[in-house]
Write an enzyme that holds these catalytic residues in place. Structure first.
Site, PDB file in Angstrom:
ATOM      1  N   SER A 148       0.822  -1.215   0.000  1.00 55.08           N
ATOM      2  CA  SER A 148       0.000   0.000   0.000  1.00 55.08           C
ATOM      3  C   SER A 148       0.855   1.264   0.000  1.00 55.08           C
ATOM      4  O   SER A 148       1.968   1.290   0.547  1.00 55.08           O
ATOM      5  CB  SER A 148      -0.874  -0.009   1.262  1.00 55.08           C
ATOM      6  OG  SER A 148      -1.397   1.264   1.516  1.00 55.08           O
ATOM      7  N   GLU A 203       0.350   3.472   1.895  1.00 57.56           N
ATOM      8  CA  GLU A 203       0.480   3.839   3.315  1.00 57.56           C
ATOM      9  C   GLU A 203       1.893   3.571   3.832  1.00 57.56           C
ATOM     10  O   GLU A 203       2.250   4.029   4.909  1.00 57.56           O
ATOM     11  CB  GLU A 203      -0.540   3.060   4.157  1.00 57.56           C
ATOM     12  CG  GLU A 203      -1.976   3.461   3.898  1.00 57.56           C
ATOM     13  CD  GLU A 203      -2.350   4.808   4.507  1.00 57.56           C
ATOM     14  OE1 GLU A 203      -1.826   5.135   5.580  1.00 57.56           O
ATOM     15  OE2 GLU A 203      -3.139   5.535   3.879  1.00 57.56           O
ATOM     16  N   TYR A 237      -1.488  -0.243  10.296  1.00 56.51           N
ATOM     17  CA  TYR A 237      -1.740  -0.822   8.968  1.00 56.51           C
ATOM     18  C   TYR A 237      -0.542  -0.570   8.052  1.00 56.51           C
ATOM     19  O   TYR A 237      -0.062  -1.472   7.360  1.00 56.51           O
ATOM     20  CB  TYR A 237      -3.013  -0.201   8.389  1.00 56.51           C
ATOM     21  CG  TYR A 237      -3.289  -0.513   6.934  1.00 56.51           C
ATOM     22  CD1 TYR A 237      -4.038  -1.630   6.565  1.00 56.51           C
ATOM     23  CD2 TYR A 237      -2.814   0.320   5.917  1.00 56.51           C
ATOM     24  CE1 TYR A 237      -4.304  -1.901   5.221  1.00 56.51           C
ATOM     25  CE2 TYR A 237      -3.072   0.059   4.579  1.00 56.51           C
ATOM     26  CZ  TYR A 237      -3.821  -1.051   4.239  1.00 56.51           C
ATOM     27  OH  TYR A 237      -4.063  -1.313   2.907  1.00 56.51           O
TER      28      TYR A 237
HETATM   29  P1  NAP Z   1     -11.586  -5.013   0.758  1.00 55.65           P
HETATM   30  O1  NAP Z   1     -12.662  -4.735  -0.227  1.00 55.65           O
HETATM   31  O2  NAP Z   1     -11.734  -4.498   2.153  1.00 55.65           O
HETATM   32  O3  NAP Z   1     -11.336  -6.588   0.777  1.00 55.65           O
HETATM   33  C1  NAP Z   1     -10.542  -7.180   1.779  1.00 55.65           C
HETATM   34  C2  NAP Z   1     -10.644  -8.675   1.649  1.00 55.65           C
HETATM   35  O4  NAP Z   1      -9.848  -9.271   2.695  1.00 55.65           O
HETATM   36  C3  NAP Z   1     -12.078  -9.215   1.819  1.00 55.65           C
HETATM   37  O5  NAP Z   1     -12.267 -10.284   0.944  1.00 55.65           O
HETATM   38  C4  NAP Z   1     -12.064  -9.695   3.262  1.00 55.65           C
HETATM   39  O6  NAP Z   1     -12.990 -10.735   3.541  1.00 55.65           O
HETATM   40  C5  NAP Z   1     -10.650 -10.241   3.350  1.00 55.65           C
HETATM   41  N1  NAP Z   1     -10.242 -10.422   4.738  1.00 55.65           N
HETATM   42  C6  NAP Z   1     -10.178  -9.464   5.705  1.00 55.65           C
HETATM   43  N2  NAP Z   1      -9.794 -10.022   6.872  1.00 55.65           N
HETATM   44  C7  NAP Z   1      -9.630 -11.348   6.635  1.00 55.65           C
HETATM   45  C8  NAP Z   1      -9.253 -12.460   7.450  1.00 55.65           C
HETATM   46  N3  NAP Z   1      -8.991 -12.323   8.754  1.00 55.65           N
HETATM   47  N4  NAP Z   1      -9.146 -13.672   6.860  1.00 55.65           N
HETATM   48  C9  NAP Z   1      -9.426 -13.840   5.543  1.00 55.65           C
HETATM   49  N5  NAP Z   1      -9.817 -12.833   4.718  1.00 55.65           N
HETATM   50  C10 NAP Z   1      -9.911 -11.604   5.272  1.00 55.65           C
HETATM   51  O7  NAP Z   1     -10.174  -4.408   0.238  1.00 55.65           O
HETATM   52  P2  NAP Z   1      -9.684  -4.128  -1.260  1.00 55.65           P
HETATM   53  O8  NAP Z   1      -9.951  -2.706  -1.563  1.00 55.65           O
HETATM   54  O9  NAP Z   1     -10.184  -5.199  -2.150  1.00 55.65           O
HETATM   55  O10 NAP Z   1      -8.101  -4.267  -1.064  1.00 55.65           O
HETATM   56  C11 NAP Z   1      -7.376  -5.429  -1.500  1.00 55.65           C
HETATM   57  C12 NAP Z   1      -5.951  -5.337  -1.013  1.00 55.65           C
HETATM   58  O11 NAP Z   1      -5.331  -4.150  -1.544  1.00 55.65           O
HETATM   59  C13 NAP Z   1      -5.804  -5.260   0.500  1.00 55.65           C
HETATM   60  O12 NAP Z   1      -4.665  -5.988   0.899  1.00 55.65           O
HETATM   61  C14 NAP Z   1      -5.584  -3.783   0.751  1.00 55.65           C
HETATM   62  O13 NAP Z   1      -4.877  -3.564   1.960  1.00 55.65           O
HETATM   63  C15 NAP Z   1      -4.783  -3.399  -0.467  1.00 55.65           C
HETATM   64  N6  NAP Z   1      -4.904  -1.978  -0.797  1.00 55.65           N
HETATM   65  C16 NAP Z   1      -6.105  -1.470  -1.177  1.00 55.65           C
HETATM   66  C17 NAP Z   1      -6.199  -0.123  -1.495  1.00 55.65           C
HETATM   67  C18 NAP Z   1      -7.505   0.490  -1.982  1.00 55.65           C
HETATM   68  O14 NAP Z   1      -7.523   1.721  -2.213  1.00 55.65           O
HETATM   69  N7  NAP Z   1      -8.548  -0.284  -2.197  1.00 55.65           N
HETATM   70  C19 NAP Z   1      -5.071   0.700  -1.434  1.00 55.65           C
HETATM   71  C20 NAP Z   1      -3.870   0.124  -1.039  1.00 55.65           C
HETATM   72  C21 NAP Z   1      -3.786  -1.217  -0.734  1.00 55.65           C
HETATM   73  P3  NAP Z   1     -14.487 -10.393   4.049  1.00 55.65           P
HETATM   74  O15 NAP Z   1     -15.286 -10.137   2.812  1.00 55.65           O
HETATM   75  O16 NAP Z   1     -14.891 -11.638   4.768  1.00 55.65           O
HETATM   76  O17 NAP Z   1     -14.394  -9.196   4.945  1.00 55.65           O
END
Ligand code: NAP
Length: 329
Positions: free
Chosen positions: A123, A125, A147
């Site tokens: 990220s 971050e 985070y």
């Molecule tokens: P998201 O929509 O919040 O999805 C997160 C996923 O992780 C969901 O499928 C969630 O499952 C799963 N998860 C959370 N805790 C878990 C656990 N304890 N065990 C198993 N699965 C778990 O996030 P996203 O936007 O798709 O982001 C994807 C990745 O990119 C993440 O690693 C995030 O940190 C990174 N990222 C995102 C952004 C952004 O702007 N979107 C920016 C930088 C980095 P549930 O559905 O069960 O909650």
């Protein structure tokens, strides 16, 4: 056709990545934290037929089990607790789920499927108060939250296991949005709020600091970049970003304009939502991904927000037209 494991398939990025992988003809296996039969209904319709396996970031044994039984050729590790402010509630737990789980996963890959290719979602971050903008792959890192520390440790883990011979690539992902983004994230709160004001479901939208800058892309574009990174023969780190900073104020004005409204008449700044301003504008420099991978995003900032507004207007109109629609409030 590669046997491909996606952790976080129920999230925003997992949904777009799953679609892109199916379009490529890959065999997609999604990891979910609850029982697969319970998770299936939460997935987008396009992914409801894929194989699902149970695995929880909080349970190292379940992660090892997933790698040992699925024996994937490609692994996209997207799962994480993603709401940055929430990482202050349980900092150690957040660090475990973001970083510790990544170590467990890479360790299991090395033992079970060392030829597999891995993508880790890090990220922007990690940069925090780095003092340089835009940020690239070699910019110093000064995270400002548990985070961010977790994502930095995950990024370093990619380097460590890469040096041990694994094909691990890392995406340093700047903010990315879509109609599938949950409302707890500001852009979706804004597009949904503007749509609800325009349809009479909401009187006004409360926001925090309009001056904060972000670099917003479309989630589908970033996941296309993740695939390019994995399929590139040399594993590496890549910043995936639009390269353009926009203020929260610009985002709000655009969303309301797309709804035919003037933001200043319908938006109120609530001091309780105002966070400390960042010393360094989080804007990414994606030139390495463009040069090495040939990555070219399809969506501009305006197009991302327009797609979200269009989606939220349709939802709001459906709600407003429904019998017993709630009064505005
Ligand atoms: P998201 O929509 O919040 O999805 C997160 C996923 O992780 C969901 O499928 C969630 O499952 C799963 N998860 C959370 N805790 C878990 C656990 N304890 N065990 C198993 N699965 C778990 O996030 P996203 O936007 O798709 O982001 C994807 C990745 O990119 C993440 O690693 C995030 O940190 C990174 N990222 C995102 C952004 C952004 O702007 N979107 C920016 C930088 C980095 P549930 O559905 O069960 O909650």
């Amino acid at each position: 056709m590669a046997r491909t494991l996606v952790t976080g398939i129920s999230g925003q990025d997992g949904s777009y990545l799953g679609e892109l992988l199916l379009e490529r003809g890959d065999e997609v296996i999604g990891m979910v934290r609850e029982a697969p039969e319970d998770a299936r209904e939460r997935l987008i319709p396009e992914l409801r037929e894929v194989e699902l396996v149970h695995g929880d970031l909080a349970g190292p044994e379940s992660l090892r089990q997933v790698i040992a039984t699925v024996k994937p050729e490609r692994i996209y590790h997207l799962a994480a607790p993603t709401f940055v402010p929430a990482s202050w509630t349980d900092p150690a737990g957040s660090l475990h789920d973001v970083a510790g789980a990544t170590f467990t996963l890479l360790n299991a890959v090395e033992q079970e499927v060392p030829q597999a290719r891995v993508f880790l979602a890090s990220s922007a971050e990690v940069f925090g108060d780095c003092g340089e903008s835009p940020q690239h792959e070699r910019t110093p890192t000064f995270p400002r939250s548990p985070y961010g520390i977790g994502k930095l440790a995950a990024l370093r883990a990619a380097h460590v296991w890469r040096s041990r011979g694994l094909h691990v690539s890392a995406g340093i992902l700047f903010n990315h949005e879509s109609p599938r983004r949950p409302e707890r994230f500001l852009p979706r709160k804004v597009t949904k709020g503007a749509a609800r004001v325009a349809t009479g479901l909401l009187d006004e939208l409360e926001v925090g600091d309009r001056r904060a800058i972000r670099d917003w892309s479309h989630a589908r574009d970033l996941m296309a970049g993740a695939i390019l990174a994995v399929e590139h023969d040399v594993p590496d780190d890549y910043v995936f970003a639009s390269g353009h900073g926009h203020s929260v104020g610009e985002l709000i004005d655009l969303a309301f304009r797309l709804c035919g409204l003037e933001a200043e008449e319908h938006v109120r700044v609530n001091p309780a939502f105002v966070r400390d301003p960042e010393a360094t504008a989080p804007v990414g420099d994606p030139s390495k991904a463009q040069r090495v991978l040939g990555w070219l995003p399809e969506f501009t900032f305006d197009q991302v927000i327009a797609e979200m507004v269009e989606h939220d207007l349709a939802l709001a109109r459906g709600e407003a037209d429904a019998p017993n629609a709630p009064p505005a409030g």
